[in-house]
Design an enzyme around this catalytic site. Sequence first.
Site, PDB file in Angstrom:
ATOM      1  N   THR A   1       0.898  -1.310   0.090  1.00  0.00           N
ATOM      2  CA  THR A   1       0.022  -0.224  -0.005  1.00  0.00           C
ATOM      3  C   THR A   1       0.869   1.469   0.008  1.00  0.00           C
ATOM      4  O   THR A   1       2.049   1.275   0.618  1.00  0.00           O
ATOM      5  CB  THR A   1      -1.007  -0.061   1.265  1.00  0.00           C
ATOM      6  N   ASP A   2       0.195   2.562  -0.518  1.00  0.00           N
ATOM      7  CA  ASP A   2       0.795   3.766  -0.302  1.00  0.00           C
ATOM      8  C   ASP A   2       1.140   4.169   0.937  1.00  0.00           C
ATOM      9  O   ASP A   2       2.180   4.962   1.252  1.00  0.00           O
ATOM     10  CB  ASP A   2       0.241   4.639  -1.366  1.00  0.00           C
ATOM     11  N   GLU A   3       0.305   3.637   2.017  1.00  0.00           N
ATOM     12  CA  GLU A   3       0.461   4.070   3.236  1.00  0.00           C
ATOM     13  C   GLU A   3       1.810   3.766   4.032  1.00  0.00           C
ATOM     14  O   GLU A   3       2.334   4.341   5.048  1.00  0.00           O
ATOM     15  CB  GLU A   3      -0.607   3.460   4.259  1.00  0.00           C
TER      16      GLU A   3
ATOM     17  N   TYR B   1      -1.502  -0.132  11.288  1.00  0.00           N
ATOM     18  CA  TYR B   1      -1.580  -1.024   9.931  1.00  0.00           C
ATOM     19  C   TYR B   1      -0.601  -0.465   9.072  1.00  0.00           C
ATOM     20  O   TYR B   1       0.020  -1.758   8.533  1.00  0.00           O
ATOM     21  CB  TYR B   1      -3.227  -0.350   9.317  1.00  0.00           C
TER      22      TYR B   1
ATOM     23  N   LYS C   1       2.465  -3.257   7.375  1.00  0.00           N
ATOM     24  CA  LYS C   1       2.346  -3.526   5.822  1.00  0.00           C
ATOM     25  C   LYS C   1       4.018  -3.224   5.697  1.00  0.00           C
ATOM     26  O   LYS C   1       4.584  -3.911   4.411  1.00  0.00           O
ATOM     27  CB  LYS C   1       1.276  -2.678   5.181  1.00  0.00           C
TER      28      LYS C   1
HETATM   29  P1  NAD Z   1     -10.209  -6.858   2.619  1.00  0.00           P
HETATM   30  O1  NAD Z   1     -10.062  -6.499   4.191  1.00  0.00           O
HETATM   31  O2  NAD Z   1     -11.608  -6.549   1.891  1.00  0.00           O
HETATM   32  O3  NAD Z   1      -9.680  -8.199   2.590  1.00  0.00           O
HETATM   33  C1  NAD Z   1      -8.756  -8.879   3.169  1.00  0.00           C
HETATM   34  C2  NAD Z   1      -9.163 -10.321   3.014  1.00  0.00           C
HETATM   35  O4  NAD Z   1      -8.073 -11.097   3.792  1.00  0.00           O
HETATM   36  C3  NAD Z   1     -10.351 -10.959   3.739  1.00  0.00           C
HETATM   37  O5  NAD Z   1     -11.055 -11.795   2.654  1.00  0.00           O
HETATM   38  C4  NAD Z   1      -9.910 -11.793   4.932  1.00  0.00           C
HETATM   39  O6  NAD Z   1     -10.831 -12.756   5.471  1.00  0.00           O
HETATM   40  C5  NAD Z   1      -8.742 -12.152   4.504  1.00  0.00           C
HETATM   41  N1  NAD Z   1      -7.982 -12.473   5.632  1.00  0.00           N
HETATM   42  C6  NAD Z   1      -7.478 -11.515   6.747  1.00  0.00           C
HETATM   43  N2  NAD Z   1      -6.680 -12.291   7.499  1.00  0.00           N
HETATM   44  C7  NAD Z   1      -6.442 -13.764   6.914  1.00  0.00           C
HETATM   45  C8  NAD Z   1      -5.573 -14.700   7.352  1.00  0.00           C
HETATM   46  N3  NAD Z   1      -4.941 -14.646   8.639  1.00  0.00           N
HETATM   47  N4  NAD Z   1      -5.552 -15.759   6.545  1.00  0.00           N
HETATM   48  C9  NAD Z   1      -6.447 -15.602   5.509  1.00  0.00           C
HETATM   49  N5  NAD Z   1      -7.106 -14.918   5.076  1.00  0.00           N
HETATM   50  C10 NAD Z   1      -7.119 -13.588   5.846  1.00  0.00           C
HETATM   51  O7  NAD Z   1      -8.974  -5.907   1.992  1.00  0.00           O
HETATM   52  P2  NAD Z   1      -8.841  -5.473   0.705  1.00  0.00           P
HETATM   53  O8  NAD Z   1      -9.206  -3.897   0.716  1.00  0.00           O
HETATM   54  O9  NAD Z   1      -9.326  -6.278  -0.392  1.00  0.00           O
HETATM   55  O10 NAD Z   1      -7.068  -5.291   0.706  1.00  0.00           O
HETATM   56  C11 NAD Z   1      -6.370  -6.554   0.107  1.00  0.00           C
HETATM   57  C12 NAD Z   1      -4.995  -6.313   0.139  1.00  0.00           C
HETATM   58  O11 NAD Z   1      -4.571  -5.034  -0.489  1.00  0.00           O
HETATM   59  C13 NAD Z   1      -4.272  -5.946   1.563  1.00  0.00           C
HETATM   60  O12 NAD Z   1      -3.190  -6.486   1.581  1.00  0.00           O
HETATM   61  C14 NAD Z   1      -4.638  -4.602   1.545  1.00  0.00           C
HETATM   62  O13 NAD Z   1      -3.240  -3.970   2.442  1.00  0.00           O
HETATM   63  C15 NAD Z   1      -4.023  -4.024   0.135  1.00  0.00           C
HETATM   64  N6  NAD Z   1      -4.427  -2.755  -0.327  1.00  0.00           N
HETATM   65  C16 NAD Z   1      -5.609  -2.304  -0.025  1.00  0.00           C
HETATM   66  C17 NAD Z   1      -6.205  -1.089  -0.695  1.00  0.00           C
HETATM   67  C18 NAD Z   1      -7.676  -0.513  -0.484  1.00  0.00           C
HETATM   68  O14 NAD Z   1      -7.695   0.600  -0.905  1.00  0.00           O
HETATM   69  N7  NAD Z   1      -8.571  -1.421   0.051  1.00  0.00           N
HETATM   70  C19 NAD Z   1      -5.095  -0.223  -1.294  1.00  0.00           C
HETATM   71  C20 NAD Z   1      -3.549  -0.798  -1.267  1.00  0.00           C
HETATM   72  C21 NAD Z   1      -3.280  -1.908  -1.046  1.00  0.00           C
HETATM   73  O1  DAU Z   2      -4.311   4.046   0.423  1.00  0.00           O
HETATM   74  C1  DAU Z   2      -4.402   2.628   0.606  1.00  0.00           C
HETATM   75  C2  DAU Z   2      -5.081   2.313   1.842  1.00  0.00           C
HETATM   76  O2  DAU Z   2      -6.541   2.763   1.596  1.00  0.00           O
HETATM   77  C3  DAU Z   2      -4.854   0.698   1.850  1.00  0.00           C
HETATM   78  O3  DAU Z   2      -3.830   0.513   2.134  1.00  0.00           O
HETATM   79  C4  DAU Z   2      -6.196   0.243   3.255  1.00  0.00           C
HETATM   80  O4  DAU Z   2      -6.302  -0.919   3.419  1.00  0.00           O
HETATM   81  C5  DAU Z   2      -7.542   1.114   2.786  1.00  0.00           C
HETATM   82  O5  DAU Z   2      -8.318   0.789   4.285  1.00  0.00           O
HETATM   83  C6  DAU Z   2      -7.358   2.645   2.984  1.00  0.00           C
HETATM   84  O6  DAU Z   2      -7.094   3.226   3.886  1.00  0.00           O
HETATM   85  P1  DAU Z   2      -7.611   4.705   4.486  1.00  0.00           P
HETATM   86  O7  DAU Z   2      -7.560   4.924   6.042  1.00  0.00           O
HETATM   87  O8  DAU Z   2      -7.193   5.635   3.514  1.00  0.00           O
HETATM   88  O9  DAU Z   2      -9.166   4.381   3.785  1.00  0.00           O
HETATM   89  P2  DAU Z   2     -10.546   4.631   4.549  1.00  0.00           P
HETATM   90  O10 DAU Z   2     -11.614   4.410   3.963  1.00  0.00           O
HETATM   91  O11 DAU Z   2     -10.519   4.225   6.209  1.00  0.00           O
HETATM   92  O12 DAU Z   2     -10.490   6.394   4.992  1.00  0.00           O
HETATM   93  C7  DAU Z   2     -10.353   7.189   3.877  1.00  0.00           C
HETATM   94  C8  DAU Z   2     -10.265   8.538   4.318  1.00  0.00           C
HETATM   95  O13 DAU Z   2     -11.671   8.684   4.724  1.00  0.00           O
HETATM   96  C9  DAU Z   2      -9.392   8.704   5.461  1.00  0.00           C
HETATM   97  O14 DAU Z   2      -8.741  10.117   5.314  1.00  0.00           O
HETATM   98  C10 DAU Z   2     -10.171   8.658   6.734  1.00  0.00           C
HETATM   99  C11 DAU Z   2     -11.400   9.439   6.169  1.00  0.00           C
HETATM  100  N1  DAU Z   2     -12.895   8.716   7.044  1.00  0.00           N
HETATM  101  C12 DAU Z   2     -12.940   7.364   6.726  1.00  0.00           C
HETATM  102  C13 DAU Z   2     -13.878   6.821   7.638  1.00  0.00           C
HETATM  103  C14 DAU Z   2     -14.042   5.321   7.708  1.00  0.00           C
HETATM  104  C15 DAU Z   2     -13.721   9.570   7.541  1.00  0.00           C
HETATM  105  O15 DAU Z   2     -13.556  10.882   7.492  1.00  0.00           O
HETATM  106  N2  DAU Z   2     -14.814   8.873   7.970  1.00  0.00           N
HETATM  107  C16 DAU Z   2     -15.024   7.566   8.313  1.00  0.00           C
HETATM  108  O16 DAU Z   2     -16.135   7.101   8.736  1.00  0.00           O
END
Ligand code: NAD
Ligand code: DAU
Length: 345
Positions: A133-135, A159, A163
């Site tokens: 992730t970019d984070e 988190y 990562k």
């Molecule tokens: P998500 O939370 O929707 O899905 C995660 C999945 O992993 C779930 O199905 C969960 O059941 C499974 N899981 C969790 N712990 C586990 C374990 N111990 N063993 C097996 N399975 C397990 O997350 P997502 O948003 O689909 O993210 C997927 C990946 O992409 C993550 O690694 C996250 O860090 C990365 N990522 C997410 C975003 C985003 O914006 N959502 C952006 C950049 C990177």
């Molecule tokens: O940037 C990539 C990441 O994006 C992934 O690695 C993470 O898995 C994914 O959860 C996401 O993280 P963020 O913290 O950026 O996403 P989130 O949807 O939780 O929040 C997006 C923005 O919105 C953040 O600035 C916090 C704000 N927010 C979020 C929630 C849930 C609010 O203001 N109110 C809320 O209730």
Amino acid sequence: MKKHKKNNLLITGGAGFIGCNFVKMLLEDMRIDDLNLVVLDNLSYCGNLQNLDFARNYSNYVFIKGDICDRVLLDKIFAENEINGVINFAAESHVDRSIHDSEPFLRTNVGGTLALLDMSVKHNVKKYLQVSTDEVYGSLSAAEPAFTEQNYIKPRSPYSASKASADHFVMSYYATHNLPVVITRCSNNYGPNQFPEKLIPLMVLNAMEDKDLPIYGDGRNIRDWVYVGDHCAAIWNAFECGNVGEVYNVGGNCELTNLQIVTKILDVLGKPESLIKYVADRPGHDRRYAMNSDKITRELGWKPKVGFEDGFAATIEWYKKNYEWCRKIRSGEYLEYYRRQYENI
Ligand code: NAD
Ligand code: DAU
């Protein structure tokens, strides 16, 4: 499942948001012949087998319910399925949860990744891709340029620290064990099947139900939004063609404040701005993320294809059509989390 094909891939976390979109892309859109998929997911609170319903009839797909930290199970899966490629999506993925309790993040994101790396070395895997992730780069001010792969790793939430730690382990296995690894680091995804604890689905569903839309702080934090299908295409590209030992940044080139996103949601759904409620800020809230994706564009020819307006409209439409999916998963543990997260802020 037939073996001895070119790619016997282990896809972890495939029942989650990005994982299920990725499996769908491979099975339904790309229809690659020479591919067997083993999807491993422990179906944690955000993993949902319904997300993979479409895959059940494919003979080159199997689902296994299990934990990436379970080394005995992993060993068996790698051996029985002759796994020669791994794409690791599995993670605890929500920043707010990592603030309440960071232990599961250490366990899955670091320990689970390490278990997968050890098994990949043991079973001589030909490519291991870590979905990062970019984070991990930390937070940008308004004036700073977008993150490149050269930026320092400076995570600021439990988190992102987990990562970042995983990324360091991945790179160490390349240097030490010669494991052919690639890391992708992507910005915020949006699209179908995202668990409604994350900004866009949470706000869409609350607005549909005329509930408050809780914006943290001043609502001016910026995220760089990318459509989930574009992220999936980047991952496949990096898995197939990426150079080993390399990191590829992936972004949507679409920086928006949270307030802009929420206002757009209200606009599309025809709901009043009076639903917006400013609440206490997220502790350590990263101000801005922005990704420079020049490297993956230059080296692998990837670019985001879905414009924000189209992707956003399709996403809102998906949540409207799949209200039952949302209703089901917003129960039990999720309701408890929601109360804890939002009642006192
Ligand atoms: P998500 O939370 O929707 O899905 C995660 C999945 O992993 C779930 O199905 C969960 O059941 C499974 N899981 C969790 N712990 C586990 C374990 N111990 N063993 C097996 N399975 C397990 O997350 P997502 O948003 O689909 O993210 C997927 C990946 O992409 C993550 O690694 C996250 O860090 C990365 N990522 C997410 C975003 C985003 O914006 N959502 C952006 C950049 C990177
Ligand atoms: O940037 C990539 C990441 O994006 C992934 O690695 C993470 O898995 C994914 O959860 C996401 O993280 P963020 O913290 O950026 O996403 P989130 O949807 O939780 O929040 C997006 C923005 O919105 C953040 O600035 C916090 C704000 N927010 C979020 C929630 C849930 C609010 O203001 N109110 C809320 O209730």
